[in-house]
Design a protein around this motif. Structure first.
Motif, PDB file in Angstrom:
ATOM      1  N   UNK A  26      39.838  48.980  31.459  1.00 39.08           N
ATOM      2  CA  UNK A  26      41.166  48.865  32.063  1.00 39.08           C
ATOM      3  C   UNK A  26      42.172  48.220  31.121  1.00 39.08           C
ATOM      4  N   UNK A  27      43.423  48.438  31.470  1.00 39.31           N
ATOM      5  CA  UNK A  27      44.542  47.732  30.864  1.00 39.31           C
ATOM      6  C   UNK A  27      45.277  46.987  31.981  1.00 39.31           C
ATOM      7  N   UNK A  28      46.039  45.940  31.642  1.00 39.12           N
ATOM      8  CA  UNK A  28      46.751  45.201  32.684  1.00 39.12           C
ATOM      9  C   UNK A  28      47.618  46.114  33.545  1.00 39.12           C
ATOM     10  N   UNK A  29      47.617  45.831  34.845  1.00 37.97           N
ATOM     11  CA  UNK A  29      48.419  46.539  35.847  1.00 37.97           C
ATOM     12  C   UNK A  29      47.894  47.938  36.190  1.00 37.97           C
ATOM     13  N   UNK A  30      46.686  48.274  35.763  1.00 32.67           N
ATOM     14  CA  UNK A  30      46.071  49.538  36.169  1.00 32.67           C
ATOM     15  C   UNK A  30      45.774  49.517  37.677  1.00 32.67           C
ATOM     16  N   UNK A  31      45.788  50.698  38.278  1.00 36.14           N
ATOM     17  CA  UNK A  31      45.440  50.864  39.693  1.00 36.14           C
ATOM     18  C   UNK A  31      44.292  51.849  39.817  1.00 36.14           C
ATOM     19  N   UNK A  32      43.245  51.446  40.531  1.00 37.85           N
ATOM     20  CA  UNK A  32      42.090  52.307  40.777  1.00 37.85           C
ATOM     21  C   UNK A  32      42.151  52.795  42.214  1.00 37.85           C
ATOM     22  N   UNK A  33      42.054  54.094  42.408  1.00 38.29           N
ATOM     23  CA  UNK A  33      42.079  54.696  43.738  1.00 38.29           C
ATOM     24  C   UNK A  33      40.734  55.392  43.974  1.00 38.29           C
ATOM     25  N   UNK A  34      40.035  54.972  45.027  1.00 42.44           N
ATOM     26  CA  UNK A  34      38.739  55.563  45.365  1.00 42.44           C
ATOM     27  C   UNK A  34      38.929  56.519  46.530  1.00 42.44           C
ATOM     28  N   UNK A  35      38.697  57.788  46.302  1.00 43.39           N
ATOM     29  CA  UNK A  35      38.852  58.789  47.362  1.00 43.39           C
ATOM     30  C   UNK A  35      37.692  58.721  48.354  1.00 43.39           C
ATOM     31  N   UNK A  36      37.944  59.096  49.623  1.00 45.63           N
ATOM     32  CA  UNK A  36      36.862  59.131  50.615  1.00 45.63           C
ATOM     33  C   UNK A  36      36.111  60.461  50.561  1.00 45.63           C
ATOM     34  N   UNK A  37      34.880  60.454  50.994  1.00 47.01           N
ATOM     35  CA  UNK A  37      34.106  61.680  51.132  1.00 47.01           C
ATOM     36  C   UNK A  37      34.627  62.495  52.313  1.00 47.01           C
ATOM     37  N   UNK A  38      34.501  63.835  52.278  1.00 44.46           N
ATOM     38  CA  UNK A  38      34.918  64.653  53.426  1.00 44.46           C
ATOM     39  C   UNK A  38      34.215  64.253  54.712  1.00 44.46           C
ATOM     40  N   UNK A  39      33.018  63.695  54.592  1.00 42.13           N
ATOM     41  CA  UNK A  39      32.257  63.315  55.786  1.00 42.13           C
ATOM     42  C   UNK A  39      33.001  62.279  56.613  1.00 42.13           C
ATOM     43  N   UNK A  40      33.817  61.447  55.966  1.00 42.73           N
ATOM     44  CA  UNK A  40      34.560  60.441  56.727  1.00 42.73           C
ATOM     45  C   UNK A  40      35.587  61.106  57.629  1.00 42.73           C
ATOM     46  N   UNK A  41      36.273  62.135  57.103  1.00 46.13           N
ATOM     47  CA  UNK A  41      37.250  62.859  57.917  1.00 46.13           C
ATOM     48  C   UNK A  41      36.554  63.535  59.092  1.00 46.13           C
ATOM     49  N   UNK A  66      45.427  55.029  37.753  1.00 43.47           N
ATOM     50  CA  UNK A  66      46.872  55.130  37.518  1.00 43.47           C
ATOM     51  C   UNK A  66      47.256  54.068  36.504  1.00 43.47           C
ATOM     52  N   UNK A  67      47.887  54.488  35.427  1.00 45.27           N
ATOM     53  CA  UNK A  67      48.262  53.575  34.346  1.00 45.27           C
ATOM     54  C   UNK A  67      49.758  53.710  34.062  1.00 45.27           C
ATOM     55  N   UNK A  68      50.417  52.576  33.934  1.00 43.63           N
ATOM     56  CA  UNK A  68      51.862  52.550  33.698  1.00 43.63           C
ATOM     57  C   UNK A  68      52.115  52.208  32.234  1.00 43.63           C
ATOM     58  N   UNK A  69      52.696  53.164  31.515  1.00 44.86           N
ATOM     59  CA  UNK A  69      52.974  52.977  30.098  1.00 44.86           C
ATOM     60  C   UNK A  69      54.305  53.604  29.727  1.00 44.86           C
ATOM     61  N   UNK A  70      55.131  52.841  29.028  1.00 38.87           N
ATOM     62  CA  UNK A  70      56.401  53.342  28.480  1.00 38.87           C
ATOM     63  C   UNK A  70      57.260  54.033  29.534  1.00 38.87           C
ATOM     64  N   UNK A  71      57.351  53.434  30.714  1.00 39.83           N
ATOM     65  CA  UNK A  71      58.187  53.993  31.771  1.00 39.83           C
ATOM     66  C   UNK A  71      57.582  55.196  32.471  1.00 39.83           C
ATOM     67  N   UNK A  72      56.310  55.457  32.249  1.00 40.71           N
ATOM     68  CA  UNK A  72      55.642  56.598  32.874  1.00 40.71           C
ATOM     69  C   UNK A  72      54.412  56.125  33.650  1.00 40.71           C
ATOM     70  N   UNK A  73      54.100  56.850  34.715  1.00 40.73           N
ATOM     71  CA  UNK A  73      52.859  56.629  35.460  1.00 40.73           C
ATOM     72  C   UNK A  73      51.902  57.756  35.081  1.00 40.73           C
ATOM     73  N   UNK A  74      50.789  57.408  34.469  1.00 42.90           N
ATOM     74  CA  UNK A  74      49.822  58.397  34.003  1.00 42.90           C
ATOM     75  C   UNK A  74      48.610  58.380  34.934  1.00 42.90           C
ATOM     76  N   UNK A  75      48.175  59.558  35.352  1.00 39.89           N
ATOM     77  CA  UNK A  75      47.073  59.691  36.297  1.00 39.89           C
ATOM     78  C   UNK A  75      45.853  60.291  35.599  1.00 39.89           C
ATOM     79  N   UNK A  76      44.717  59.610  35.727  1.00 41.36           N
ATOM     80  CA  UNK A  76      43.454  60.086  35.179  1.00 41.36           C
ATOM     81  C   UNK A  76      42.443  60.171  36.324  1.00 41.36           C
ATOM     82  N   UNK A  77      41.515  61.107  36.216  1.00 43.06           N
ATOM     83  CA  UNK A  77      40.501  61.278  37.249  1.00 43.06           C
ATOM     84  C   UNK A  77      39.138  61.470  36.595  1.00 43.06           C
ATOM     85  N   UNK A  78      38.137  60.800  37.119  1.00 44.79           N
ATOM     86  CA  UNK A  78      36.802  60.930  36.564  1.00 44.79           C
ATOM     87  C   UNK A  78      35.758  60.629  37.620  1.00 44.79           C
TER      88      UNK A  78
END
Length: 232
Positions: A189-204, A162-174
């Motif tokens: 990365x750029x300053x203030x970036x947020x990395x979100x790590x998804x869980x595997x289905x096995x955890x659920x 998740x990247x915050x630029x020019x008043x927008x939150x931009x979402x990238x996935x890889x």
């Protein structure tokens, strides 16, 4: 080291598998950035008004002791006054500060660091929280490693940025399982970036389905015992 190794399955340590052209972004300074400044010079200490510099390893928060760029991107230095660094890269900023110091100090050597490069890591990782780095070219893998790395249930194929630029939150996935991630522009990365790590289905499955199945089997066993006793 084995008696009968399968040679065909052993990789060659000196064999280059692939080369990637890295797309390292060049961070440019902007208003609100906080910089540490340490200056060394042949000027006698009593005349070097910046000889003590700013310590980034002391007990206090280095951001509180740093130089904050004002609304126009100026660094305000004692004696010298304003030095505009807006839109400059860190190497360019070092050169400009050095040139500004030359009329006042003899052979100044400038060490300039960005103190406000923060990023956040959340989700199914080894650790979560907000982190600060003093390098301006940290990549996703380094950031995750600093946060404790991956957990056994991290979905390495589903990393969100998740990247915050020019008043927008931009979402990238890889996916970090894909070698081509090394050549992606968002790998760094750029300053203030947020990395979100998804869980595997096995955890659920483990935390919900298996737990519910265990509870259900326990209830069935209890009911079976009660019914058997009632029928007797």
């Amino acid at each position: 080291m084995q008696e009968n190794p399968k040679v065909k399955d052993i990789a060659r340590a000196d064999e280059l598998l692939r080369t990637f052209d890295l797309k390292q972004p060049v961070y440019t300074l902007q208003p609100g950035d906080v910089l540490s400044l340490k200056v060394q010079s042949t000027t006698p200490t009593e005349y070097n008004f910046l000889s003590t510099g700013v310590s980034t390893f002391g007990a206090t928060d280095p951001v509180l002791d740093g130089y904050t760029l004002d609304a126009e991107g100026n660094m305000v230095l004692p004696v010298i006054g304003k030095v505009n660094l807006n839109g400059l890269s860190m190497p360019e900023a070092r050169i400009k500060v050095t040139e500004a110091l030359k009329p006042y100090l003899t052979e100044p050597t400038v060490n300039l660091r960005l103190l406000t490069f923060r990023y956040t890591v959340i989700g199914e990782g080894g650790g979560q929280g907000q982190f600060t780095t003093y390098q301006d070219n940290i990549n996703v893998l380094e950031a995750i490693a600093n946060a404790g790395g991956f957990s056994p249930y991290s979905d390495r194929a589903s990393i969100k940025l998740i990247r915050y630029e020019n008043g927008q939150a931009k979402l990238y996935k890889f996916s970090v399982l894909d070698d081509n991630v090394l050549a992606m522009s968002n790998f760094y990365l750029k300053p203030n970036d947020t990395i979100v790590i998804d869980p595997l289905p096995a955890k659920y499955v483990q935390e919900n389905l298996l737990a519910n199945i265990g509870l259900t089997l326990s209830l069935i066993a209890t009911l079976t015992v009660l019914i058997d006793r009632f029928l007797r």
